[in-house]
Design a protein around this motif. Structure first.
Motif, short mmCIF file in Angstrom:
data_model
loop_
_atom_site.label_atom_id
_atom_site.label_comp_id
_atom_site.label_asym_id
_atom_site.label_seq_id
_atom_site.Cartn_x
_atom_site.Cartn_y
_atom_site.Cartn_z
N ASN A 1 0.81 -1.22 0.00
CA ASN A 1 0.00 0.00 0.00
C ASN A 1 0.84 1.27 0.00
O ASN A 1 0.30 2.36 0.04
CB ASN A 1 -0.97 0.00 1.19
N TRP A 2 2.17 1.11 0.00
CA TRP A 2 3.09 2.21 -0.31
C TRP A 2 3.91 1.77 -1.51
O TRP A 2 4.49 0.70 -1.52
CB TRP A 2 4.04 2.50 0.86
N GLY A 3 3.95 2.60 -2.52
CA GLY A 3 4.69 2.23 -3.72
C GLY A 3 5.54 3.38 -4.22
O GLY A 3 6.37 3.94 -3.50
N TRP A 4 5.30 3.75 -5.47
CA TRP A 4 6.09 4.82 -6.08
C TRP A 4 5.89 6.15 -5.37
O TRP A 4 6.80 6.98 -5.32
CB TRP A 4 5.71 4.97 -7.56
N ASP A 5 4.71 6.40 -4.83
CA ASP A 5 4.41 7.70 -4.24
C ASP A 5 5.29 7.98 -3.03
O ASP A 5 5.92 9.04 -2.95
CB ASP A 5 2.93 7.77 -3.86
N ILE A 6 5.37 7.02 -2.09
CA ILE A 6 6.19 7.26 -0.90
C ILE A 6 7.67 7.13 -1.25
O ILE A 6 8.53 7.79 -0.65
CB ILE A 6 5.78 6.30 0.23
N THR A 7 8.00 6.29 -2.22
CA THR A 7 9.38 6.22 -2.71
C THR A 7 9.83 7.60 -3.18
O THR A 7 10.91 8.08 -2.82
CB THR A 7 9.49 5.23 -3.88
N ASN A 8 9.00 8.25 -3.97
CA ASN A 8 9.33 9.58 -4.49
C ASN A 8 9.37 10.63 -3.38
O ASN A 8 10.19 11.55 -3.40
CB ASN A 8 8.32 9.99 -5.55
N PHE A 9 8.46 10.50 -2.42
CA PHE A 9 8.43 11.44 -1.29
C PHE A 9 9.76 11.40 -0.53
O PHE A 9 10.39 12.45 -0.30
CB PHE A 9 7.27 11.07 -0.35
N VAL A 10 10.22 10.20 -0.17
CA VAL A 10 11.47 10.08 0.59
C VAL A 10 12.66 10.52 -0.28
O VAL A 10 13.61 11.16 0.21
CB VAL A 10 11.67 8.64 1.09
N TRP A 11 12.61 10.22 -1.57
CA TRP A 11 13.69 10.61 -2.49
C TRP A 11 13.81 12.13 -2.58
O TRP A 11 14.92 12.67 -2.49
CB TRP A 11 13.41 10.01 -3.86
N TRP A 12 12.69 12.82 -2.72
CA TRP A 12 12.73 14.28 -2.84
C TRP A 12 13.16 14.94 -1.54
O TRP A 12 13.91 15.92 -1.54
CB TRP A 12 11.37 14.83 -3.28
N VAL A 13 12.69 14.42 -0.39
CA VAL A 13 13.12 14.98 0.90
C VAL A 13 14.63 14.81 1.05
O VAL A 13 15.33 15.71 1.53
CB VAL A 13 12.38 14.30 2.07
#
Length: 465
Positions: free
Chosen positions: A75-87
């Motif tokens: 239930n966590w995929g590309w969206d949270i991956t991208n969130f942590v990457w951008w932070v």
């Protein structure tokens, strides 16, 4: 004056026999002259990505996050991956500005402005993902403790997801103030050189009445130190808090005490790589080779070696503990023998090659002082750090404690579109920034011209001989 002495053996930070007037002209030129063809091509390409991504976000909001590749297990995929990457990318800006300011590192003066801008723009991209991950963004106000028809809704203050909100918003606020405050003397410089009344009015407003008086400089330097002191703990706290999203869970592979320092080191690692990428582009497009020298590039690469070494130790520790624990569930985590040969083997080896093998080439001076190779490696590191976040989230979730719930994650075109859209948005913001704000702090460069300028160092060297 003895406190301002710099050894002649150190390489100059400003080359090309510059004068104070030359610095003003060179820094103001990208703002005052017409944009080149390359800038317009880059802007149009970024806008295309941004518009496509915005359309994917609108489709997600209208349809629901079922448009993504998520399922009941992952239930966590590309969206949270991208969130942590951008932070993570947003980390290096405040580090270069605040921490290196406190340590009086003069080489930061040519790179801090773009790094600070990158921080702000990256955090803006990161903020998009938690909002659209809510699914029903029109009731997003429910996350605030507001009275409503259902009674009082209060956030769960025991949840690290809420800690994220406070940490990142504080980091964004302090970074923005720090960035804008440093721009004030440069706004005044553009104001005094303005050729049209409209331009003069805009930069007069932005300059906040700056007159260059001794009192103005005294307040400027005092406030810089205060903000640097506030921002320094934020550098370490923000990604530490982000790591708590994982470390405080009971999911295998996430419940790890090494996550906070490991996430901070990884964030600085990826952030410096992104700064390096942007600086090499700005250096070429804006003709700033005399101010962003090979010495600056090499120092940045040395920091990448240092933080890359920390990340390598963290990887080895995670791998060893997973094996040493003897838990069969740990063999399905993102750094395990099972991950190396399992269905996500390609993501595992992308992580290892991009983050450990290729950056190790910077140990050789010939390669870390090669501009083309530096640019390639910086891009590869950012790709590798994205795979790291992808592996942490997707590989760990794909193999649950119940074999009956094991599944694979397959991103949809909407997943990819939203991610590309944030890259386009980030690029658009940075391109517009480079055309409206000075990309280097000219006032700071002038303060070190007689200490680290090529002409003055040459004279100093002759005197010592």
């Amino acid at each position: 004056m003895s406190g301002h002495y710099e050894a002649p053996i150190r390489e100059p930070l400003i080359i090309g026999h510059k004068t104070y007037h030359d610095i003003t002209e060179d820094i103001a030129r990208p703002i005052e002259e017409r944009a080149g063809k390359l800038w317009w091509i880059s802007l149009y390409a970024a806008l295309v990505l941004f518009i496509y991504g915005f359309g994917c976000i609108a489709y997600t909001i209208g349809t629901g996050i079922g448009a993504w590749g998520l399922n009941r297990t992952i239930n966590w995929g590309w969206d949270i991956t991208n969130f942590v990457w951008w932070v993570g990318i947003g980390h290096a800006g405040t580090l270069i500005s605040a921490v290196l300011l406190l340590f009086r590192q003069r080489w930061r003066m040519s790179v801090n402005r773009s790094a600070e801008a990158m921080t702000i723009f990256a955090v803006v991209q990161a903020a998009i993902f938690p909002v659209i991950h809510m699914g029903r963004v029109w009731v997003g106000y429910w996350v605030f403790p507001l009275p409503n028809q259902f009674g009082s809704l209060w956030g769960n203050f025991n949840s690290p997801l809420l800690w994220d909100v406070f940490a990142i918003s504080t980091y964004f606020s302090v970074s923005t103030v720090f960035w804008f405050m440093g721009l004030i003397p440069d706004f005044a410089m553009i104001r005094d050189r303005a050729k049209t009344p409209w331009t003069r009015k805009i930069y007069t407003f932005l300059a906040f009445g700056w007159g260059g008086k001794a009192k103005h400089w005294q307040r400027f330097e005092e406030l810089s130190l205060v903000l640097a002191g506030l921002a320094t703990p934020l550098v370490f706290s923000v990604h530490t808090t982000v790591s708590f999203d994982f470390a405080t869970s009971v999911i295998k592979g996430w419940h790890s005490t090494i996550y906070p320092p490991y996430f901070v080191a990884g964030a600085i690692f990826s952030g410096f790589a992104m700064v390096q990428t942007l600086l090499l582009i700005a250096r070429k497009v804006c003709h700033l080779e005399d101010y962003i020298t090979m010495y600056h590039i090499e120092i940045m690469n040395i920091v990448i070696i240092l933080t890359g070494g920390m990340v390598t130790v963290a990887y080895a520790t995670e791998y060893f503990i997973g094996w040493y624990s003897g838990s069969r569930f740990e063999d399905f985590t993102y750094l395990s023998p099972g991950a190396a040969v399992g269905p996500y083997w390609w993501a595992f080896w992308s992580l290892i090659i991009c983050n450990l093998v290729i950056p190790a080439s910077f140990w050789f001076k010939r390669l870390r002082t090669n501009i083309i190779w530096t640019f390639i490696v910086a891009l590869i590191i950012n790709i590798g750090m994205w795979f790291e976040r992808f592996d942490i989230i997707v590989i760990n979730l794909s193999r649950d404690y119940l074999p009956g719930s094991w599944t694979m994650f397959k991103p949809t075109i909407i997943d990819v579109g939203v991610y590309l859209g944030t890259i386009g948005f980030f690029s658009t913001l940075f391109l517009l920034y480079a055309r409206t704000f000075p990309v280097i702090a000219q006032a700071e460069l002038k303060s070190i011209l007689k200490i680290s300028g090529e002409t003055y160092k040459a004279k100093e060297g002759d005197e010592h001989h």
